[in-house]
Design a protein around this motif. Structure first.
Motif, PDB file in Angstrom:
ATOM      1  N   LYS A 227       6.967  -6.695   0.623  1.00  0.00           N
ATOM      2  CA  LYS A 227       7.267  -5.626   1.586  1.00  0.00           C
ATOM      3  C   LYS A 227       6.053  -5.281   2.446  1.00  0.00           C
ATOM      4  CE  LYS A 227      11.060  -3.421  -0.816  1.00  0.00           C
ATOM      5  NZ  LYS A 227      11.555  -2.216  -1.452  1.00  0.00           N
TER       6      LYS A 227
ATOM      7  N   GLY B 231       7.925   3.270  -0.516  1.00  0.00           N
ATOM      8  CA  GLY B 231       6.733   2.547  -0.960  1.00  0.00           C
ATOM      9  C   GLY B 231       6.475   2.798  -2.434  1.00  0.00           C
TER      10      GLY B 231
ATOM     11  N   LYS C 178      -1.245  -6.471  -2.966  1.00  0.00           N
ATOM     12  CA  LYS C 178      -0.900  -7.041  -4.270  1.00  0.00           C
ATOM     13  C   LYS C 178       0.097  -6.197  -5.064  1.00  0.00           C
ATOM     14  CE  LYS C 178      -5.106  -5.252  -6.424  1.00  0.00           C
ATOM     15  NZ  LYS C 178      -6.275  -5.676  -7.179  1.00  0.00           N
TER      16      LYS C 178
ATOM     17  N   ILE D 235      -4.388   3.667  10.754  1.00  0.00           N
ATOM     18  CA  ILE D 235      -5.629   4.215  10.196  1.00  0.00           C
ATOM     19  C   ILE D 235      -6.833   3.349  10.570  1.00  0.00           C
ATOM     20  CG2 ILE D 235      -4.582   5.500   8.291  1.00  0.00           C
ATOM     21  CD1 ILE D 235      -5.298   3.163   6.435  1.00  0.00           C
TER      22      ILE D 235
ATOM     23  N   PHE E 257      -4.267  11.746   3.867  1.00  0.00           N
ATOM     24  CA  PHE E 257      -3.015  11.175   3.358  1.00  0.00           C
ATOM     25  C   PHE E 257      -1.810  11.925   3.928  1.00  0.00           C
ATOM     26  CE2 PHE E 257       0.276  10.420   0.160  1.00  0.00           C
ATOM     27  CZ  PHE E 257       0.151   9.053  -0.048  1.00  0.00           C
TER      28      PHE E 257
ATOM     29  N   LYS F   2      -1.675  11.633   8.046  1.00  0.00           N
ATOM     30  CA  LYS F   2      -1.308  10.315   8.579  1.00  0.00           C
ATOM     31  C   LYS F   2       0.116   9.916   8.192  1.00  0.00           C
ATOM     32  CE  LYS F   2      -5.120   9.447  10.683  1.00  0.00           C
ATOM     33  NZ  LYS F   2      -5.166   9.334  12.151  1.00  0.00           N
ATOM     34  N   GLY F   3       0.825  10.797   7.520  1.00  0.00           N
ATOM     35  CA  GLY F   3       2.223  10.522   7.211  1.00  0.00           C
ATOM     36  C   GLY F   3       2.453   9.629   6.004  1.00  0.00           C
TER      37      GLY F   3
ATOM     38  N   LEU G   1      -9.892   8.618   1.353  1.00  0.00           N
ATOM     39  CA  LEU G   1      -8.470   8.294   1.210  1.00  0.00           C
ATOM     40  C   LEU G   1      -8.253   7.435  -0.044  1.00  0.00           C
ATOM     41  CD1 LEU G   1      -5.657   8.408   2.506  1.00  0.00           C
ATOM     42  CD2 LEU G   1      -6.302   6.496   3.972  1.00  0.00           C
TER      43      LEU G   1
ATOM     44  N   SER H  92       5.209  10.440   3.397  1.00  0.00           N
ATOM     45  CA  SER H  92       6.644  10.266   3.603  1.00  0.00           C
ATOM     46  C   SER H  92       7.173   9.025   2.896  1.00  0.00           C
ATOM     47  CB  SER H  92       6.983  10.253   5.099  1.00  0.00           C
ATOM     48  OG  SER H  92       6.306   9.213   5.726  1.00  0.00           O
TER      49      SER H  92
ATOM     50  N   TYR I 112      -8.603  -3.367   1.295  1.00  0.00           N
ATOM     51  CA  TYR I 112      -7.192  -3.532   1.656  1.00  0.00           C
ATOM     52  C   TYR I 112      -6.854  -2.657   2.873  1.00  0.00           C
ATOM     53  CZ  TYR I 112      -2.271  -2.594   1.940  1.00  0.00           C
ATOM     54  OH  TYR I 112      -1.008  -2.406   2.447  1.00  0.00           O
ATOM     55  N   LEU I 113      -7.326  -1.409   2.846  1.00  0.00           N
ATOM     56  CA  LEU I 113      -7.006  -0.470   3.939  1.00  0.00           C
ATOM     57  C   LEU I 113      -7.587  -0.958   5.269  1.00  0.00           C
ATOM     58  CD1 LEU I 113      -7.519   2.956   2.085  1.00  0.00           C
ATOM     59  CD2 LEU I 113      -5.338   1.859   2.670  1.00  0.00           C
TER      60      LEU I 113
ATOM     61  N   PRO J  46       3.856  -7.301  -2.368  1.00  0.00           N
ATOM     62  CA  PRO J  46       3.518  -8.147  -1.202  1.00  0.00           C
ATOM     63  C   PRO J  46       4.735  -8.511  -0.356  1.00  0.00           C
ATOM     64  CG  PRO J  46       2.619  -9.067  -3.248  1.00  0.00           C
ATOM     65  CD  PRO J  46       3.431  -7.876  -3.635  1.00  0.00           C
TER      66      PRO J  46
HETATM   67  C1  HEC Z   1       7.156   3.684   6.327  1.00  0.00           C
HETATM   68  C2  HEC Z   1       6.774   3.838   4.931  1.00  0.00           C
HETATM   69  C3  HEC Z   1       5.287   3.831   4.585  1.00  0.00           C
HETATM   70  C4  HEC Z   1       4.310   4.665   5.049  1.00  0.00           C
HETATM   71  C5  HEC Z   1       4.436   5.775   6.095  1.00  0.00           C
HETATM   72  C6  HEC Z   1       3.095   4.297   4.348  1.00  0.00           C
HETATM   73  N1  HEC Z   1       3.338   3.271   3.476  1.00  0.00           N
HETATM   74 FE1  HEC Z   1       1.980   2.448   2.186  1.00  0.00          FE
HETATM   75  N2  HEC Z   1       3.412   1.128   1.576  1.00  0.00           N
HETATM   76  C7  HEC Z   1       4.721   1.088   2.011  1.00  0.00           C
HETATM   77  C8  HEC Z   1       5.403  -0.038   1.391  1.00  0.00           C
HETATM   78  C9  HEC Z   1       6.852  -0.456   1.602  1.00  0.00           C
HETATM   79  C10 HEC Z   1       4.453  -0.653   0.571  1.00  0.00           C
HETATM   80  C11 HEC Z   1       4.639  -1.924  -0.288  1.00  0.00           C
HETATM   81  C12 HEC Z   1       4.037  -3.096   0.464  1.00  0.00           C
HETATM   82  C13 HEC Z   1       2.805  -3.676  -0.180  1.00  0.00           C
HETATM   83  O1  HEC Z   1       2.524  -3.397  -1.355  1.00  0.00           O
HETATM   84  O2  HEC Z   1       2.135  -4.472   0.499  1.00  0.00           O
HETATM   85  C14 HEC Z   1       3.202   0.106   0.698  1.00  0.00           C
HETATM   86  C15 HEC Z   1       2.031  -0.199   0.015  1.00  0.00           C
HETATM   87  C16 HEC Z   1       0.860   0.539   0.083  1.00  0.00           C
HETATM   88  C17 HEC Z   1      -0.350   0.246  -0.661  1.00  0.00           C
HETATM   89  C18 HEC Z   1      -0.508  -0.890  -1.666  1.00  0.00           C
HETATM   90  C19 HEC Z   1      -0.876  -2.173  -0.960  1.00  0.00           C
HETATM   91  C20 HEC Z   1      -0.884  -3.385  -1.855  1.00  0.00           C
HETATM   92  O3  HEC Z   1      -1.944  -3.755  -2.390  1.00  0.00           O
HETATM   93  O4  HEC Z   1       0.188  -4.005  -2.033  1.00  0.00           O
HETATM   94  C21 HEC Z   1      -1.272   1.171  -0.285  1.00  0.00           C
HETATM   95  C22 HEC Z   1      -2.710   1.273  -0.781  1.00  0.00           C
HETATM   96  C23 HEC Z   1      -0.648   2.040   0.685  1.00  0.00           C
HETATM   97  N3  HEC Z   1       0.647   1.625   0.882  1.00  0.00           N
HETATM   98  C24 HEC Z   1      -1.272   3.105   1.303  1.00  0.00           C
HETATM   99  C25 HEC Z   1      -0.698   3.843   2.345  1.00  0.00           C
HETATM  100  C26 HEC Z   1      -1.431   4.799   3.138  1.00  0.00           C
HETATM  101  C27 HEC Z   1      -2.889   5.173   2.932  1.00  0.00           C
HETATM  102  C28 HEC Z   1      -0.547   5.302   4.065  1.00  0.00           C
HETATM  103  C29 HEC Z   1      -0.824   6.271   5.186  1.00  0.00           C
HETATM  104  C30 HEC Z   1      -1.811   5.827   6.184  1.00  0.00           C
HETATM  105  C31 HEC Z   1       0.725   4.644   3.843  1.00  0.00           C
HETATM  106  N4  HEC Z   1       0.596   3.773   2.793  1.00  0.00           N
HETATM  107  C32 HEC Z   1       1.875   4.890   4.569  1.00  0.00           C
HETATM  108  C33 HEC Z   1       5.324   1.962   2.879  1.00  0.00           C
HETATM  109  C34 HEC Z   1       4.670   2.949   3.592  1.00  0.00           C
END
Ligand code: HEC
Length: 103
Positions: free
Chosen positions: A73, A41, A68, A84, A24, A27-28, A95, A31, A60-61, A71
């Protein structure tokens, strides 16, 4: 000597447990995802509450399930999923377990 062995065991134990957290961080993900507050996020707590099981989150990953949490964003997160895509199943599971530990 005893102390050395104990330290070795502790280090091994900690690195094993911290696997998902290490991915976590490296992989950034951190942030944009904080533990309890929404920032760029959703918080890890919010994600953990939305997902019932590790398997579901791994799907999902792997882009095999629709987002969910926020969505609207999903595009922002989609680019992160690309980063990843080369992780092994075991790494993705670690993770997901790390994220779900924030329920
Ligand atoms: C640039 C900013 C950013 C980074 C870096 C980022 N995320 Fe996100 N993430 C978001 C945003 C914005 C959402 C909301 C979008 C969504 O829910 O689909 C989100 C949603 C999620 C969700 C929920 C998905 C869902 O069901 O809606 C997961 C799980 C997640 N991130 C995991 C990760 C992981 C693991 C990493 C690292 C590999 C990561 N994120 C890196 C911005 C980021």
């Amino acid at each position: 000597m005893k102390k050395l062995i104990l330290t070795g065991l502790l280090v091994a134990g900690v690195s094993f447990a911290a696997d998902g957290r290490a991915i976590f961080q490296s992989k950034g993900c951190a942030s944009c995802h904080q533990v309890a507050v929404d920032t760029v996020g959703p918080s890890l707590k919010k994600i953990a509450q939305a997902y019932g099981s590790v398997d579901e989150l791994v799907k999902y990953l792997k882009r095999q399930a629709q987002p969910k949490v926020w969505p609207e964003k999903a595009a922002i997160m989609s680019a992160q999923l690309a980063m990843i895509k080369n992780l092994s199943d075991a790494e993705l599971k670690a993770l997901a377990e790390f994220i779900l530990s924030h329920k």
